[in-house]
Design a protein around this motif. Structure first.
Motif, mmCIF file in Angstrom:
data_model
loop_
_atom_site.group_PDB
_atom_site.id
_atom_site.type_symbol
_atom_site.label_atom_id
_atom_site.label_comp_id
_atom_site.label_asym_id
_atom_site.label_seq_id
_atom_site.Cartn_x
_atom_site.Cartn_y
_atom_site.Cartn_z
ATOM 1 N N ALA A 284 -3.895 -10.469 -43.435
ATOM 2 C CA ALA A 284 -2.934 -11.573 -43.746
ATOM 3 C C ALA A 284 -3.692 -12.971 -44.064
ATOM 4 O O ALA A 284 -3.127 -13.662 -44.098
ATOM 5 N N GLY A 285 -4.954 -12.753 -43.906
ATOM 6 C CA GLY A 285 -5.766 -14.122 -43.769
ATOM 7 C C GLY A 285 -6.337 -14.003 -45.418
ATOM 8 O O GLY A 285 -6.916 -13.029 -45.860
ATOM 9 N N LEU A 286 -6.070 -15.315 -45.787
ATOM 10 C CA LEU A 286 -6.588 -15.266 -47.276
ATOM 11 C C LEU A 286 -7.589 -16.208 -47.476
ATOM 12 O O LEU A 286 -7.523 -17.526 -47.064
ATOM 13 N N TYR A 287 -8.701 -16.002 -48.102
ATOM 14 C CA TYR A 287 -10.031 -16.705 -48.140
ATOM 15 C C TYR A 287 -10.606 -16.735 -49.694
ATOM 16 O O TYR A 287 -10.517 -15.705 -50.158
ATOM 17 N N THR A 288 -11.140 -17.893 -49.990
ATOM 18 C CA THR A 288 -11.906 -17.930 -51.175
ATOM 19 C C THR A 288 -12.887 -17.179 -51.043
ATOM 20 O O THR A 288 -13.953 -17.158 -50.288
ATOM 21 N N PRO A 289 -13.120 -16.271 -52.028
ATOM 22 C CA PRO A 289 -14.029 -15.244 -51.784
ATOM 23 C C PRO A 289 -15.758 -15.562 -52.193
ATOM 24 O O PRO A 289 -16.767 -14.812 -51.503
ATOM 25 N N GLY A 290 -15.956 -16.485 -52.926
ATOM 26 C CA GLY A 290 -17.160 -16.966 -53.257
ATOM 27 C C GLY A 290 -17.991 -15.666 -53.933
ATOM 28 O O GLY A 290 -17.229 -14.633 -54.673
ATOM 29 N N SER A 291 -19.234 -15.554 -53.845
ATOM 30 C CA SER A 291 -19.904 -14.717 -54.819
ATOM 31 C C SER A 291 -19.950 -13.153 -54.596
ATOM 32 O O SER A 291 -20.544 -12.517 -55.111
#
Length: 571
Positions: A284-291
Motif C-alpha cells: 500500500a506504499g506508493l513511491y516514485t521509482p526512479g531509475s
C-alpha cells in the motif's frame, strides 16, 4: 294379600327377603365371592361425614398451596419459569493455525486461563498468539475476538480478521461455530446437555514465507534505515518461477499481538505515530521509482525497433532543449554524472539518465518511445494496476500521462517533452509499490512472465506475458548484471560482486519535496544472474537529500547472511 278364584278366597302371605336368602347357600349357582347371598345395607351417615371432611381438607390444602405459588410468590416463580428453558450455548470453532514454509508456527491458539472458582464452559473461546519474531506484523495481521454484552449475550460470535492474512484468509481460518442446548430445572441445575451441531475447526495455512529469512531481512534493512535517517521502507523477495513470496516486510511495524489483545495504549500509540506503522508499505506504499524502471524501457525500445543494444549515445552530463517561451533560458535535463559514450547495457549499469531521456522522448536524430509507448509498456509490466496478491489494501499506483496531468494540473498546463523525459527515468508523477517492483523485476528475470504474487506454499503459478521476446529481456538482464561486475567507477552496485551469489541489480533514487530536500532509495534485482530463481525489491523512504548509503547497501549484509545460513536459496 288375598286372591279370589272360583268363589273361593285364598290368603297369600308375602315372603320376606330374609326368608328367601336363608337357604341361598344351597343353590347350585350361588357365588359368595360375588356377594351373592348377602344383604345390602345403607352407608352409615358417620362414614359419609368423615369422607366429606377429608375431601374439604384436601381441597383447602391444594387451594392454599396454589394461592401461595400463584399469588404470594407468583412473580418469583414466574421468573424462574421463564428461565426454566432450553439455553443455547456456543461451542467456538478452533481458528486455523498459520505456518511458514518450513513448518514454523506463526499463529496459534491457547486456552483461556480459568479462575479457580470458575467452571469450564464451552463458551470460552481460545486466545490467539503470534510468534514473537520481528517483521511479521503487517503480513500476519491481527483479529478481534468474539464479544458478549453485559448479560452474556454474544453480539459477535466469531473471530474477525482485521488486517493481513488474518483478514485475507478469514473465511478459511475461522471455521464454523457449533452449538449445544442445555436444559436446566427451575433451580438452575443442568438436567441435560445435547450437542446440536459440533464446531468445524478452521483450516491451517502453510505460507510460502520463510519466517527466518523475512525476520532477518526486516532487522537488517530497518537498522540501516535508522542509521541513515530514513523514515520507513519495505522489502519483498519473490520466486521468479512460481510467484511465491519468500519474504514480505514493512517497517516501522506495529505490535499485532497487542492489537489482538486489545492493548489500548499500544493501539493509541500506533495510531498517533507520524511514521504510520500501520501502513503496509510493501503493498500500500506508493513511491516514485526512479531509475529502477529503466530496464523496462530498454526492453521496450528494443521491441519497438527504435535502437539496437549496441548503439552508443554520448552522455555529456546534460541535454538542452530550446525553450520556445524564453529562448534565453533553455530547458536543461541533467544526468547524475558524465558517462561518455554508452550502449544499452552500459547505460543500465551506470544508470545514465541522458541515455534514457533520449530513448524515452527522443533527442537529435534519435527517436524515442514517446509517452504513449512508455505508458503501454509500463502497463505490460503490471504498473498502475494491482498485482492480485492476497492482501487487502493494495494500491495500483500512477503512470504519468497527458490525461493524468490535465486531470491533476488542469488543461492550461499542457504535456511537454520534459514530462516525457522525467517519466522515462521514473520521475515526475510516477508511483509504484514494492510488490509491483518485485513483480516486474521477476518478469525481466524469467523471460517475460508477469506472475501473480502467491503467499501460500505450493500454489499453482498464475501469470500474464509481457509479449517481449526474451532476447530483448536478456539485454536488460545483462545490463543489470554489468552494474555488479563492471570495473567502471560509475557502475552503481559493484559492492554486490561477492562470492557465493551471482546478483544482478538496479538502483533508483527519487527526489522529494518542493526543493528536492528529501529522497527515496530503491534497489531491485535477481539471482542467480545466469539462471534466475529469486527477485527482490527494497525501498527506503524519505531520508535527507544526498544520503549516500541507501537501499542497495542495506541489502549487502542480508545477502552475506543468506550465503552463510541458507544455501538452499542461492541457486
Amino acid at each position: 294379600m288375598m286372591f279370589r278364584r272360583r268363589g273361593r278366597i285364598r290368603v297369600i302371605r308375602e315372603i320376606a327377603p330374609e326368608e328367601i336368602f336363608l337357604d341361598s347357600s344351597n343353590l347350585p349357582e350361588h357365588d359368595a365371592r360375588q356377594f351373592e347371598g348377602r344383604l345390602e345395607r345403607p352407608v352409615a351417615t358417620r362414614s359419609i361425614l368423615t369422607v366429606g371432611v377429608v375431601f374439604v381438607l384436601v381441597v383447602f390444602g391444594f387451594s392454599y398451596r396454589a394461592f401461595q405459588l400463584q399469588v404470594v410468590r407468583g412473580d418469583s416463580y414466574a421468573t424462574i419459569s421463564r428461565e426454566n428453558t432450553l439455553d443455547h450455548s456456543l461451542r467456538f470453532a478452533t481458528r486455523g493455525l498459520i505456518f511458514d514454509r518450513t513448518g514454523t508456527e506463526l499463529a496459534w491458539n491457547i486456552a483461556q486461563p480459568v479462575a479457580s472458582d470458575a467452571t469450564s464452559s464451552p463458551e470460552r473461546y481460545a486466545l490467539r498468539r503470534y510468534a514473537p519474531v520481528p517483521g511479521l506484523s503487517h503480513l500476519i495481521g491481527f483479529l478481534q475476538y468474539p464479544k458478549a454484552d453485559a448479560k452474556g449475550q454474544w453480539w459477535r460470535e466469531e473471530y474477525s480478521g482485521v488486517s493481513g492474512l488474518e483478514l485475507s484468509y478469514d473465511t478459511q481460518l475461522r471455521g464454523q461455530n457449533g452449538s449445544t442446548m442445555v436444559e436446566r430445572d427451575a433451580l438452575g441445575k443442568v438436567e441435560r446437555e445435547n450437542i446440536v451441531s459440533p464446531p468445524v475447526n478452521g483450516e491451517n495455512l502453510r505460507l510460502s514465507i520463510d519466517a527466518d529469512v523475512q525476520s532477518k531481512l526486516y532487522t537488517l534493512i530497518s537498522a540501516h534505515a535508522r542509521e541513515q535517517g530514513f523514515q520507513g521502507g519495505a522489502a519483498v523477495i519473490m520466486d521468479v518461477r512460481t510467484g511465491e513470496i519468500l519474504a514480505l516486510t514493512s517497517f516501522p511495524e506495529y505490535d499485532h499481538q497487542a492489537f489482538t489483545d486489545g492493548d489500548v495504549a499500544s493501539v493509541r500509540s500506533a495510531n498517533g505515530n507520524p511514521r504510520s506503522p500501520l501502513l503496509n508499505r510493501a503493498v500500500a506504499g506508493l513511491y516514485t521509482p526512479g531509475s529502477i524502471v529503466k530496464p523496462i524501457f530498454a526492453a521496450a525500445a528494443l521491441n519497438e525497433g527504435i535502437i539496437s543494444p549496441d548503439k552508443q549515445i554520448l552522455s555529456t552530463g546534460a541535454i538542452t532543449i530550446p525553450n520556445p517561451y524564453d529562448p534565453a533560458r533553455p530547458s536543461v535535463f541533467r544526468d547524475w554524472a558524465v558517462h561518455g559514450l554508452v550502449d544499452m547495457r552500459t547505460a543500465l549499469a551506470v544508470s545514465s539518465d541522458e541515455y534514457f531521456y533520449t530513448i524515452g522522448g527522443g533527442y537529435g536524430t534519435q527517436s524515442g518511445l514517446g509517452i504513449a509507448k512508455i505508458d503501454e509498456y509500463s502497463r505490460r509490466f503490471g504498473l498502475a494496476s494491482t498485482t492480485g496478491i492476497a492482501l487487502i489494501g493494495e494500491k495500483a499506483g500512477i503512470i504519468p500521462t497527458p490525461a493524468w496531468k490535465a486531470a491533476v494540473f488542469g488543461p492550461e498546463d499542457p504535456w511537454r517533452i520534459g514530462n516525457t523525459y522525467h517519466t522515462a527515468i521514473g520521475q515526475y508523477g510516477f508511483q509504484i509499490s514494492p510488490v509491483q517492483a518485485v513483480r516486474f523485476t521477476a518478469a525481466i528475470a524469467n523471460g517475460g512472465k508477469l506472475l501473480t504474487p502467491q503467499l501460500l506454499a505450493s500454489s499453482t503459478p498464475e501469470f500474464l506475458t509481457v509479449d517481449i521476446p526474451d532476447n530483448y529481456l536478456q539485454v536488460a538482464r545483462e545490463g543489470m548484471r554489468l552494474a555488479v561486475t563492471s570495473n567502471r567507477k560509475d557502475a552503481t552496485v559493484k559492492f554486490f560482486n561477492i562470492s557465493g551469489i551471482k546478483l544482478a541489480a538496479k538502483t533508483g533514487t527519487a527526489q522529494l519535496g518542493y526543493r528536492n530536500e528529501s529522497m527515496n532509495s530503491w534497489s531491485v534485482g535477481f539471482w542467480p544472474s545466469d539462471n534466475p530463481h529469486y527477485a527482490y525489491a527494497v525501498v527506503l523512504e524519505k531520508a535527507p537529500a544526498g544520503t549516500l548509503s541507501g537501499a542497495a547497501p542495506a541489502m549487502l549484509p542480508f545477502f552475506q547472511w543468506l550465503i552463510a545460513t541458507h544455501p538452499e536459496y542461492l541457486n
